[in-house]
Design a protein around this motif. Sequence first.
Motif, PDB file in Angstrom:
ATOM      1  N   TYR A 183     -20.161  -9.942  32.705  1.00 38.55           N
ATOM      2  CA  TYR A 183     -21.070 -10.642  31.802  1.00 38.55           C
ATOM      3  C   TYR A 183     -22.338 -10.972  32.575  1.00 38.55           C
ATOM      4  CZ  TYR A 183     -18.073 -11.698  27.746  1.00 38.55           C
ATOM      5  OH  TYR A 183     -17.310 -11.626  26.605  1.00 38.55           O
TER       6      TYR A 183
ATOM      7  N   SER B  77     -26.237 -13.442  32.083  1.00 36.91           N
ATOM      8  CA  SER B  77     -26.953 -14.460  31.308  1.00 36.91           C
ATOM      9  C   SER B  77     -28.430 -14.427  31.685  1.00 36.91           C
ATOM     10  CB  SER B  77     -26.373 -15.847  31.604  1.00 36.91           C
ATOM     11  OG  SER B  77     -27.198 -16.857  31.072  1.00 36.91           O
TER      12      SER B  77
ATOM     13  N   THR C  28     -25.951 -15.520  26.760  1.00 37.73           N
ATOM     14  CA  THR C  28     -25.104 -14.647  27.561  1.00 37.73           C
ATOM     15  C   THR C  28     -24.909 -13.326  26.833  1.00 37.73           C
ATOM     16  OG1 THR C  28     -23.044 -15.461  26.571  1.00 37.73           O
ATOM     17  CG2 THR C  28     -23.853 -16.618  28.525  1.00 37.73           C
TER      18      THR C  28
ATOM     19  N   ARG D 269     -23.034 -20.744  29.510  1.00 40.41           N
ATOM     20  CA  ARG D 269     -24.164 -21.104  30.391  1.00 40.41           C
ATOM     21  C   ARG D 269     -24.869 -22.305  29.758  1.00 40.41           C
ATOM     22  NH1 ARG D 269     -28.296 -17.964  33.213  1.00 40.41           N
ATOM     23  NH2 ARG D 269     -29.126 -19.387  34.794  1.00 40.41           N
TER      24      ARG D 269
END
Lengths: 114, 115
Positions: free
Chosen positions: B47, B49, B55, B68
């Motif tokens: 992943y 962000s 994200t 986040r």
Amino acid sequence: AQSVTQLDSHVSVSEGTPVLLRCNYSSSYSPSLFWYVQHPNKGLQLLLKYTSAATLVKGINGFEAEFKKSETSFHLTKPSAHMSDAAEYFCVVSVGGSYQKVTFGTGTKLQVIP
Amino acid sequence: NAGVTQTPKFRILKIGQSMTLQCTQDMNHNYMYWYRQDPGMGLKLIYYSVGAGITDKGEVPNGYNVSRSTTEDFPLRLELAAPSQTSVYFCASSPGLAGGGETQYFGPGTRLLVL
């Protein structure tokens, strides 16, 4: 699409002799190219990067790499290996603009023999 | 300057357990990333962000979740641990998007073993 190939999974050199770690890439866009080093049980650290400026790039600890577009290569060299150079080295290609992607090579483990 | 810190350094999980891998950076970088590193393989993006509250999935997101809520923190959650998630996990941050040629700064990694 893009890809990166590190041609050797292991390289062994004697201390004081030259180091050559080979990396070839493919990319449909103008790439940025990186070499990162990973010492045992540590995170990756940037050695050097190419981002469309000078084709010969100098990095930390005496390493350098040359971007050769005609050969799609970005090989890492050092004139004289030191014991502290023993580590794993990753070649990385990235493209920006509207399509952002980072691709890591599978790594080359450098062994330095005293 | 601490850079990117990760906790824990090592963890053993049983199949089906959950855990959160913590990542914090003090460089005020907007961009943060989670990678996994398997033996003989390059790092794979799980992943990433682009800022607090934003994200997106990377190459191998299945079995993971992220959030986040602040610029500094980017935790990675494993909900139902599986042996295939045995790996070394690296968190990284960058001042701009890594795909644009920005340098990434990596944490020391979390070694996870799922049995």
